[in-house]
Design a protein around this motif. Structure first.
Motif, PDB file in Angstrom:
ATOM      1  N   MET A   1      -1.992   3.975  19.528  1.00  0.00           N
ATOM      2  CA  MET A   1      -2.459   4.495  18.153  1.00  0.00           C
ATOM      3  C   MET A   1      -1.500   3.341  17.203  1.00  0.00           C
ATOM      4  SD  MET A   1      -1.606   7.872  15.889  1.00  0.00           S
ATOM      5  CE  MET A   1      -2.697   9.034  16.822  1.00  0.00           C
ATOM      6  N   TYR A   2      -2.523   2.924  16.232  1.00  0.00           N
ATOM      7  CA  TYR A   2      -1.815   2.043  15.364  1.00  0.00           C
ATOM      8  C   TYR A   2      -1.073   2.813  14.359  1.00  0.00           C
ATOM      9  CZ  TYR A   2      -4.839  -1.517  17.115  1.00  0.00           C
ATOM     10  OH  TYR A   2      -5.647  -2.480  18.063  1.00  0.00           O
ATOM     11  N   PRO A   3      -0.010   2.253  13.460  1.00  0.00           N
ATOM     12  CA  PRO A   3       0.768   3.059  12.695  1.00  0.00           C
ATOM     13  C   PRO A   3       0.130   3.578  11.476  1.00  0.00           C
ATOM     14  CG  PRO A   3       1.867   0.910  13.249  1.00  0.00           C
ATOM     15  CD  PRO A   3       0.486   0.985  13.689  1.00  0.00           C
TER      16      PRO A   3
ATOM     17  N   GLY B   1       2.190   6.062  15.328  1.00  0.00           N
ATOM     18  CA  GLY B   1       1.454   5.138  16.464  1.00  0.00           C
ATOM     19  C   GLY B   1       2.439   3.942  16.554  1.00  0.00           C
ATOM     20  N   PHE B   2       2.696   3.547  17.833  1.00  0.00           N
ATOM     21  CA  PHE B   2       3.686   2.199  18.033  1.00  0.00           C
ATOM     22  C   PHE B   2       3.042   1.038  18.629  1.00  0.00           C
ATOM     23  CE2 PHE B   2       7.499   5.267  19.114  1.00  0.00           C
ATOM     24  CZ  PHE B   2       7.716   5.432  18.047  1.00  0.00           C
ATOM     25  N   LYS B   3       1.456   1.012  18.387  1.00  0.00           N
ATOM     26  CA  LYS B   3       0.821  -0.031  18.706  1.00  0.00           C
ATOM     27  C   LYS B   3       0.733  -0.963  17.589  1.00  0.00           C
ATOM     28  CE  LYS B   3      -3.574  -1.361  21.010  1.00  0.00           C
ATOM     29  NZ  LYS B   3      -3.223  -2.095  22.046  1.00  0.00           N
ATOM     30  N   TYR B   4       0.980  -2.329  18.162  1.00  0.00           N
ATOM     31  CA  TYR B   4       1.337  -3.390  17.188  1.00  0.00           C
ATOM     32  C   TYR B   4       0.224  -4.089  16.471  1.00  0.00           C
ATOM     33  CZ  TYR B   4       3.463  -7.491  15.143  1.00  0.00           C
ATOM     34  OH  TYR B   4       3.860  -8.551  14.360  1.00  0.00           O
ATOM     35  N   ASP B   5      -0.771  -4.579  17.344  1.00  0.00           N
ATOM     36  CA  ASP B   5      -1.966  -4.828  16.718  1.00  0.00           C
ATOM     37  C   ASP B   5      -3.064  -5.270  18.103  1.00  0.00           C
ATOM     38  OD1 ASP B   5      -1.628  -7.519  17.920  1.00  0.00           O
ATOM     39  OD2 ASP B   5      -0.890  -8.388  15.827  1.00  0.00           O
ATOM     40  N   ALA B   6      -4.280  -5.327  17.410  1.00  0.00           N
ATOM     41  CA  ALA B   6      -5.473  -5.475  18.568  1.00  0.00           C
ATOM     42  C   ALA B   6      -5.434  -7.032  19.149  1.00  0.00           C
ATOM     43  CB  ALA B   6      -6.705  -5.231  17.780  1.00  0.00           C
ATOM     44  N   ALA B   7      -4.853  -7.975  18.527  1.00  0.00           N
ATOM     45  CA  ALA B   7      -5.029  -9.303  18.843  1.00  0.00           C
ATOM     46  C   ALA B   7      -3.907  -9.685  19.906  1.00  0.00           C
ATOM     47  CB  ALA B   7      -4.613 -10.190  17.716  1.00  0.00           C
ATOM     48  N   SER B   8      -2.741  -8.847  19.753  1.00  0.00           N
ATOM     49  CA  SER B   8      -1.663  -9.357  20.808  1.00  0.00           C
ATOM     50  C   SER B   8      -1.795  -8.552  21.967  1.00  0.00           C
ATOM     51  CB  SER B   8      -0.426  -9.684  19.885  1.00  0.00           C
ATOM     52  OG  SER B   8      -0.020  -8.146  19.724  1.00  0.00           O
ATOM     53  N   PHE B   9      -2.245  -7.354  21.956  1.00  0.00           N
ATOM     54  CA  PHE B   9      -2.274  -6.199  22.854  1.00  0.00           C
ATOM     55  C   PHE B   9      -0.655  -5.761  23.141  1.00  0.00           C
ATOM     56  CE2 PHE B   9      -5.690  -9.004  24.360  1.00  0.00           C
ATOM     57  CZ  PHE B   9      -6.698  -8.089  24.302  1.00  0.00           C
TER      58      PHE B   9
ATOM     59  N   LEU C   1       6.160  -2.487  10.191  1.00  0.00           N
ATOM     60  CA  LEU C   1       5.863  -2.477   8.919  1.00  0.00           C
ATOM     61  C   LEU C   1       4.589  -3.625   8.741  1.00  0.00           C
ATOM     62  CD1 LEU C   1       8.894  -2.389   6.606  1.00  0.00           C
ATOM     63  CD2 LEU C   1       7.142  -0.637   6.688  1.00  0.00           C
ATOM     64  N   GLN C   2       3.551  -3.011   8.232  1.00  0.00           N
ATOM     65  CA  GLN C   2       2.102  -3.729   7.740  1.00  0.00           C
ATOM     66  C   GLN C   2       1.639  -3.347   6.377  1.00  0.00           C
ATOM     67  OE1 GLN C   2      -0.691  -4.129  11.089  1.00  0.00           O
ATOM     68  NE2 GLN C   2       1.009  -3.645  12.521  1.00  0.00           N
ATOM     69  N   ARG C   3       1.519  -2.344   6.227  1.00  0.00           N
ATOM     70  CA  ARG C   3       1.038  -1.596   4.820  1.00  0.00           C
ATOM     71  C   ARG C   3       2.211  -0.816   4.346  1.00  0.00           C
ATOM     72  NH1 ARG C   3      -3.209   3.034   5.698  1.00  0.00           N
ATOM     73  NH2 ARG C   3      -4.727   1.516   6.366  1.00  0.00           N
ATOM     74  N   VAL C   4       2.481  -1.340   3.142  1.00  0.00           N
ATOM     75  CA  VAL C   4       3.807  -0.826   2.540  1.00  0.00           C
ATOM     76  C   VAL C   4       3.653  -0.485   0.938  1.00  0.00           C
ATOM     77  CG1 VAL C   4       4.898  -2.627   3.871  1.00  0.00           C
ATOM     78  CG2 VAL C   4       4.544  -3.262   1.574  1.00  0.00           C
TER      79      VAL C   4
ATOM     80  N   GLY D   1      -8.199   7.515   9.644  1.00  0.00           N
ATOM     81  CA  GLY D   1      -8.744   8.429  10.237  1.00  0.00           C
ATOM     82  C   GLY D   1      -8.010   9.808  10.187  1.00  0.00           C
ATOM     83  N   VAL D   2      -8.616  10.966  10.718  1.00  0.00           N
ATOM     84  CA  VAL D   2      -8.095  12.263  10.558  1.00  0.00           C
ATOM     85  C   VAL D   2      -8.180  12.945  12.052  1.00  0.00           C
ATOM     86  CG1 VAL D   2      -7.629  14.527   9.557  1.00  0.00           C
ATOM     87  CG2 VAL D   2      -8.522  12.752   8.188  1.00  0.00           C
TER      88      VAL D   2
END
Length: 358
Positions: free
Chosen positions: A269-271, A249-257, A104-107, A331-332
């Protein structure tokens, strides 16, 4: 079921602690009555507090059991909680709810009243539900309809959900039957008819989602696993992101890899990176039988016996009225999103008795 009984009350372990980027840490408690009080009825409630957003979430429900195995259930519930906009919700077996909570990041804040009837019938599971919901995006989002921008939405829906697993096996445990899977493909389907109100604008819509999953072991080759999922929304006017489909998407964030691996999602892919109003997703995995090497000892429960896995994932979709979604980056996948990976499984395993490995 993730609960511990204390006399006539069950404590829901899933409600005690959770972590995500929006709330940081959420502490809470969920309680419901069990068979020691009434066998045909369970009443419960829950509450939780997020330390980053400084907000309480809560809910209550009642379940009426029309048979002793709890396979015919009538349920009413109210929840004031947060939810990620557009996350596909089809069936717990394919939704990966534990990952959705962590990512959860955007809610949206969603105030939801539901009534549902669930029934098992041979190889079929069916559920009919009705929903009334107020949706308030908590990320600066606005939907533009005919020159007007809206950021509060009210929805009413009726939904039919079904699952068919030919020759599925079940096993009884503590007065309830649990599925043991099927060697044949399993089909899931869900159709929702709804009406969404934003200001003075009212839009009718239909949302349909379907999926097929299949697992099989082939001698001398390995294990095959396949999931094909598709969905489409029909509406005359633009719908908010909450009623569209977010890329899984199951990628958490760009900073932590950091990427959380689970079959059924896209690892790179990000959620909330892609949204569609119609999509097709394919996930295929092959695990080879043979081991690269073995390192084990009779004196230790810890061992290593890695085998190779191959996976390919695809997402394709389209989105009408892309310009109606304001103040949000997305994006689409018009041309398709493809990813492929190689995995090493069982790099480290812990023997539990003489039964299985963790």
């Amino acid at each position: 079921d993730g609960r511990i009984s204390i006399s006539a009350v069950d404590v829901d372990l899933k409600r005690i602690l959770s972590f995500n980027k929006y709330e940081n840490v959420r502490l809470g408690l969920g309680l419901q009555t069990n068979d020691k009080l009434l066998k045909w009825l369970s009443v419960g409630g829950w509450a939780g507090y997020g330390f980053r957003d400084k907000a309480w979430k809560y809910g209550a429900f009642a379940e009426l059991y029309a048979d002793k195995y709890k396979e015919f259930v009538i349920k009413a519930a109210y929840n004031d909680d947060i939810a990620d906009p557009g996350r596909v919700r089809l069936h717990p077996e394919v939704d990966r709810n534990y990952l959705r909570t962590f990512l959860l990041q955007r809610v949206d804040e969603a105030k939801t009243m539901t009534v549902s009837v669930c029934k098992k019938m041979g190889y079929w599971d069916a559920e009919i539900s009705a929903l009334q919901q107020e949706i308030i995006p908590r990320y600066g989002y606005a939907l533009n309809v005919n020159g007007q921008e809206y950021n509060v939405f009210n929805a009413r829906e009726a939904t039919l959900s079904m699952r068919y697993a030919y020759a599925r096996r079940t096993a009884p445990f503590m007065c309830k039957y649990y599925t043991m899977g099927s060697k044949y493909p399993v089909w899931y389907g869900k159709v929702t008819a709804g009406e969404l109100t934003a200001g003075a604008t009212t839009t009718s819509y239909i949302q349909a989602i379907t999926a097929v999953t299949w697992q099989k072991h082939i001698n001398r080759l390995g294990n095959e696993r396949l999931m094909i999922q598709a969905g489409k929304v029909w509406s005359k006017s633009p719908l908010p992101l909450s009623k569209l489909f977010a890329g899984n998407g199951f990628k958490y964030d760009a900073a932590s890899f950091l990427t959380i691996y689970a079959f059924g999602g896209l690892m790179t892919m990000y959620p909330y990176e892609y949204y569609t109003d119609e999509y097709v997703q394919v996930c295929y995995r092959h695990d080879f039988n043979w081991k690269l090497f073995r390192v084990e000892s009779a004196k230790s429960k810890i061992s290593a016996a890695p085998n190779i896995g191959l996976q390919y994932n695809l997402l394709y979709g389209t989105l009408a009225n892309r310009e109606s979604h304001r103040n949000v980056s997305m994006g689409v996948p018009y041309k398709g999103y493809h990813e492929a990976g190689v995995m090493l499984n069982n790099l480290l395993r812990l023997r539990s008795g003489s039964t299985y490995y963790i």
